[in-house]
Structure formats: structure tokens, C-alpha cells
Design a protein around this motif. Structure first.
Motif, mmCIF file in Angstrom:
data_model
loop_
_atom_site.group_PDB
_atom_site.id
_atom_site.type_symbol
_atom_site.label_atom_id
_atom_site.label_comp_id
_atom_site.label_asym_id
_atom_site.label_seq_id
_atom_site.Cartn_x
_atom_site.Cartn_y
_atom_site.Cartn_z
ATOM 1 N N TRP A 19 50.101 28.551 51.083
ATOM 2 C CA TRP A 19 49.025 29.166 51.769
ATOM 3 C C TRP A 19 47.892 29.364 51.612
ATOM 4 N N ASP A 111 42.600 36.171 58.119
ATOM 5 C CA ASP A 111 44.108 36.459 57.806
ATOM 6 C C ASP A 111 44.649 37.904 56.610
ATOM 7 N N ARG A 113 47.284 38.145 55.064
ATOM 8 C CA ARG A 113 47.629 38.080 53.564
ATOM 9 C C ARG A 113 46.635 38.014 52.126
#
Length: 221
Positions: A19, A111, A113
Motif C-alpha cells: 500500500w 485513499d 487508509r
């Protein structure tokens, strides 16, 4: 970031190292993020403006011209689409993005995250719920060390802001992006022996190197 065990679900955020590398490529404009959003539209209803770059021509052709704004201070050719009064993106209809397949790079880059990676919240209730639910996996020890380094970088920015020679980001997204660019400083065992100003200087240099690579990439396009 806490929530009762009975009400908290967990969502697989993927291997951290994979990621992180994709996020860094996305910040350079190399590619977008593949976020497993499911039914979540938190970023589409949380009052964000959608920035349009000159390269986002396909998106522009699908957005009504009356929705496009060129705010003072924006570079030539850059536009923005302000949210509706209720905070929703005007291109959202019945919970679905009407330009999803041609959405601009800003949307491809987003994103949530990134907030989980930096151990901070976005300050947006719907997004923060998802932020608390993400769970990264750590196939190798390097994944754990990299996540710890990103978190340490974000914590340092918040706690030692006065140690930087220049103004550094204060918003959650700005802090998280800065940490993603400068996390490598905290992979160095010597980081624990530096004073705050030396650490801040090393972080600024890491960010400058990242941004120089970005500028070089843009010049080659």
C-alpha cells in the motif's frame, strides 16, 4: 482511535508495504489508488471540493460548466468543483458517482487508509468510522517497520511543529501526506539520537527529494 469491540468491524487494508509504495506512486501522479470502498461514499459526502487539473480533460467533459470554479491563486488551467450545501459532491447521484470511470486524479489519489497509516483521524465523521475499521497486514517485518515509521513521522509533525524551519502542514491530510513522503527518516536507527531540529531538517530534505522526483516526472510527461 477507539471504538467498542461490539460495534467495530474490521476491513482488510492490504499489506502495508504494498500500500505504501502504491500511495507514493499515486502522490507522484504515476497511478491512482485501488480502494476497496464497498458501499462507503464518505469522501463524496464530507464537504470536499474536487480539484481538476489540466490533464483531467475526460472528467471536465462530463461536469457541467456551471459547477466549475477557478478560485483565486489556483494555477492556470486548474479548476475545482465545490460541494453542495449538504457536503455532497454534485456529481453524486443516488449514492453513486456519475463520472466514476473518468473521475479526476484527485479522486483517484484519495485513499482514507492514509489516515490509518498515520494513526490520525480525518476530522470527518463518516470517514473516521472507516479509518477506525481499516486493518493493514504485515507479511514481513519490513511492513511493520515501515508502518511504525509513517506513524512516528506523523506524530513528530504534530508534536514538534516549532522545530521545522518552514511552515509544515496542519490539516490531517497534509500531515499524513508529509509523513508518507518523509517516513524513511524514521527507518534510520540514528533518528532516535538526533535532536528535534535535526530530525525536522532530515524530514524536510526527504520531502524535497520526493517533490524533486515529482517535478522531474512531470517534466518528462
Amino acid at each position: 482511535m477507539t471504538q467498542s469491540a461490539t460495534s467495530l468491524q474490521t476491513i482488510d487494508a492490504g499489506p502495508f508495504g504494498d500500500w505504501l509504495r502504491r500511495m507514493r506512486r499515486s502522490l507522484k501522479g504515476d497511478e491512482g489508488m485501488d480502494v476497496p470502498c464497498g458501499e462507503c461514499v464518505g469522501c463524496c459526502v464530507s464537504g470536499y471540493s474536487v480539484q481538476l487539473r489540466p490533464e483531467d480533460q475526460r472528467a471536465r467533459t462530463q461536469i457541467p460548466t456551471e459547477l466549475l470554479v477557478s478560485p483565486p491563486g489556483f494555477p492556470t488551467g486548474h479548476m475545482t468543483v465545490p460541494p453542495r450545501p449538504d457536503g455532497a459532491c454534485p456529481m453524486l447521484d443516488a449514492g453513486r458517482c456519475t463520472i466514476y470511470h473518468v473521475r479526476p486524479q484527485t479522486c483517484l489519489d484519495y485513499d482514507c487508509r492514509i489516515f490509518s497509516a498515520a494513526a490520525i483521524e480525518a476530522g470527518k465523521p463518516i470517514i473516521d468510522k472507516r479509518v477506525r475499521e481499516w486493518r493493514f497486514s504485515y507479511p514481513t517485518e519490513a511492513d511493520r517497520l515501515e508502518h511504525a515509521a509513517v506513524t512516528a513521522a506523523a506524530t513528530f509533525i504534530r508534536e514538534y511543529r516549532d522545530s521545522f524551519a518552514v511552515r509544515v502542514p496542519a490539516t490531517p491530510m497534509g500531515i499524513a501526506v508529509f509523513a508518507i513522503k518523509a517516513y524513511s527518516v524514521f527507518l534510520d536507527p540514528a533518528a532516535n539520537n538526533r535532536d528535534a531540529r535535526a530530525t525536522a531538517g532530515a524530514m524536510l530534505e526527504a520531502v524535497r527529494m520526493f517533490d524533486r522526483e515529482l517535478a522531474a516526472w512531470a517534466a518528462d510527461c
